[in-house]
Design an enzyme around this catalytic site. Structure first.
Site, PDB file in Angstrom:
ATOM      1  N   GLU A  45       0.176  -1.090   5.796  1.00  0.00           N
ATOM      2  CA  GLU A  45       1.264  -0.565   6.620  1.00  0.00           C
ATOM      3  C   GLU A  45       1.113   0.926   6.865  1.00  0.00           C
ATOM      4  O   GLU A  45       1.423   1.423   7.948  1.00  0.00           O
ATOM      5  CB  GLU A  45       2.610  -0.853   5.936  1.00  0.00           C
ATOM      6  CG  GLU A  45       3.837  -0.613   6.815  1.00  0.00           C
ATOM      7  CD  GLU A  45       4.362   0.804   6.780  1.00  0.00           C
ATOM      8  OE1 GLU A  45       5.219   1.142   7.617  1.00  0.00           O
ATOM      9  OE2 GLU A  45       3.906   1.590   5.912  1.00  0.00           O
ATOM     10  N   ASP A  58       0.813  -1.212   0.000  1.00  0.00           N
ATOM     11  CA  ASP A  58       0.000   0.000   0.000  1.00  0.00           C
ATOM     12  C   ASP A  58       0.847   1.262   0.000  1.00  0.00           C
ATOM     13  O   ASP A  58       2.042   1.239   0.309  1.00  0.00           O
ATOM     14  CB  ASP A  58      -0.958   0.015   1.188  1.00  0.00           C
ATOM     15  CG  ASP A  58      -0.236  -0.032   2.522  1.00  0.00           C
ATOM     16  OD1 ASP A  58       0.733  -0.793   2.653  1.00  0.00           O
ATOM     17  OD2 ASP A  58      -0.649   0.712   3.450  1.00  0.00           O
TER      18      ASP A  58
END
Length: 592
Positions: A246, A179
């Site tokens: 994350e 991400d």
């Protein structure tokens, strides 16, 4: 009176006047929105203080710590795969193919938003962009997928296993995250290249995720495919783990749990994940700072509840006014500073003292004597604490990030809440930091004669600290999010020798041979402290050796990670591929 300065205008390092590290700032790596920067520390010798120390030379030399620097490490198979390394670093065709694969990755928007639901399975359409990303990986890296086994964890966590032939060896675990940080619509006009364009100008590749950290993820795939093409077959299993949230603290990431169920606790040889510092010039010395520890994390809520009413007849102090006093108290009450061996930053400065060409000899002496001389220790701490960035590495921080209260212009506020974020020093604990904020709250509660209650970290109940003398109001302090400082990875064993030595080999002999091979200069690889947190916080139970480092030319923050116009100098990406290519071989050659 202006401070004494050298010819460059930099304050001198003296007992009487030590301005901050105005020309050197510790660079930590970034989580969410934390950013730091680094510059060069110059030599600033002041003749008004004798260089002679307070200890005898023999005693000082015996007690002085040593920089954990290592020699260059090459895998025994280096000659076998030397041509492949040369292709990775220098072949224009390989570079162009690598650019294309990075472009494919950057052009897929894998943004994580703070309001995404925790339940992934019931909200799959909100995460479908990760399916698109996986399809792209499968298309670009067929060999990787042919030779590894993919496990999808919590729908979009990716765990690949490249099975080794010797199951007695602990697997190596390589990490990154899929991400990226979202793009603000208001900032689009300021992007010189589209945020998901993947534009490449021959030197730089642009776009969100180019530096944080799709390049690390893609380098894993490229390195493994080159190893497979070259005929390499691992003895040591290699596990690849890629989370998908994350950038929003990773609560949906179940990869570590899956890996521990599969292999057990302390089952990994080592973990390598992203890190913010790549290679930089510090005080005339080239340094690579490997994150061997991370600070802790605490979000704490401080709220005031009291009677409201019509604003035409206000109390002398509304809840907002009381909160204002609390804000001032918190910001004026600073955390203590430390300069001790427990903190990886200590050895970063020891290495600086030993190797830097331009460091002030007085500062060098104080660093090396800091563990046996209280005044020297205080001098270094004062020096570091004068600069906002370097101070982060030696103390807990406090950031007053969110406040809300009141609902109407003509109604007295009945509830006001402040949320403070603290990054907890490795020398302290979450409870220590919490008690500091509770102490601040108690000062204000007593000042205004209101009650105070607290929910301590790791406690299920609320404890009354001060009984309210009247019905004026009550203040409540409670933690929201807690994470203790990480364990610190040792920098004096074979694990470190291989990791740091591989970095030296990639930089000195592969990337910049003309610069390093015919001189006494070297890349000094040092431990360092992460002021933010990566997904490694979920993996502490799997190994005692965690390295937060992304090889490359520039620290990721210098490439505008999390910011407008994020980019990567493409040589960084090639160096990262070369590092992974060699590191896998090197750890494959040794026993645990």
């Amino acid at each position: 009176m202006d401070s004494e300065k050298n010819s460059s205008g930099i304050p001198l390092y003296t007992r009487k006047n030590r301005k901050g590290l105005s020309s050197y700032a510790w660079l930590g790596f970034v989580l969410v929105a934390l950013v730091a920067s680094a510059t060069v520390l110059q030599q600033c010798y002041s003749p008004d203080r004798a260089i002679a120390g307070r200890l005898g030379k023999a005693g000082a030399a015996a007690a002085q710590p040593k920089c954990p620097s290592v020699g260059i490490h090459r895998p025994e198979t280096y000659d076998t795969y030397k041509k492949t390394l040369d292709k990775i670093m220098n072949d224009e065709g390989f570079r162009n193919e690598s650019v294309s694969k990075m472009q494919h990755a950057v052009r897929i928007d894998t943004s994580s938003f703070d309001d995404l639901p925790l339940d992934v399975g019931s909200n799959l359409p909100l995460f479908e962009h990760f399916d698109v990303f996986l399809d792209s990986l499968r298309k670009d890296f067929p060999l990787f997928h042919e030779h590894t086994e993919l496990h999808k964890v919590n729908h979009h966590g990716l765990v690949y296993i490249w099975q080794g032939s010797d199951e007695s060896l602990k697997p190596l675990l390589l990490m990154a995250h899929q991400d990226v940080v979202p793009i603000s619509e208001d900032s689009l006009a300021k992007w010189e290249h589209g945020p998901f364009s993947g534009d490449y100008d021959g030197k730089y590749l642009y776009g969100r995720g180019s530096g944080d950290c799709k390049n690390l993820l893609i380098s894993h795939f490229e390195a493994v495919e080159e190893l497979i093409k070259a005929g390499f077959k691992p003895k040591r299993t290699v596990v690849f783990s890629y989370g998908f949230d994350e950038e929003i603290l990773g609560p949906r990431n179940k990869n570590a749990e899956f890996i521990e169920e599969l292999y057990g606790a302390k089952s990994m040889y080592a973990v390598m994940d992203e890190g913010g510092v790549s290679m930089m010039e510090i005080s005339g010395t080239t340094m690579a700072v490997v994150g061997t520890g991370e600070k802790g994390y605490l979000d704490v809520s401080l709220s005031i509840q009291k009677k409201g009413g019509h604003s035409s007849v206000p109390q002398d102090h509304t809840a907002i006014g009381m909160m204002g006093s609390l804000i001032v108290e918190i910001e004026n009450d600073k955390f203590p500073t430390y300069f001790v061996e427990k903190n990886p930053t200590f050895y970063q400065y020891v290495c600086l003292a030993e190797h830097a060409v331009d460091i002030d000899p007085l500062l060098k002496q104080d660093i090396l004597n800091s563990q046996i001389d209280e005044q020297a220790n205080a001098n270094v701490r004062e020096f570091m604490n004068r600069d906002r960035f370097t101070s982060y590495a030696i103390k807990s921080t406090q950031a007053l990030d969110v406040i809300h209260g009141g609902v109407k212009y003509n109604a007295l506020p009945e509830f006001v809440e402040l949320v403070v974020n603290s990054r907890v020093a490795v020398e302290e604990s979450v409870t220590f930091a919490f008690k500091k904020f509770l102490k601040d709250a108690e000062t204000i509660a007593r000042q205004y004669n209101i009650g105070l209650s607290a929910q301590f970290p790791y406690s299920n109940g609320t404890e009354v600290v001060i009984l309210p003398a009247t019905d004026v109001g009550i203040m409540t302090v409670k933690p929201i999010t807690i994470l203790e400082p990480s364990p610190v990875t040792a920098a004096n064993d074979m694990h470190w020798k291989i990791f740091a030595g591989t970095a030296r080999h990639v930089y000195e002999e592969l990337a910049y041979p003309d610069r390093f091979n015919n001189s006494d200069e070297q890349v000094v690889v040092t431990p360092g402290l992460g002021t933010g947190n990566t997904d490694t916080k979920l993996y502490w139970n799997l190994t005692d050796h965690i390295y937060r480092y992304r090889p490359g030319v520039l620290p990721s923050v210098n490439g505008n990670s999390h910011g407008i116009n994020e980019y990567i100098e493409f040589d960084s990406h090639l160096q990262c591929i070369a590092f992974i290519f060699e590191y896998i071989q090197s750890v494959d050659e040794i026993q645990d």
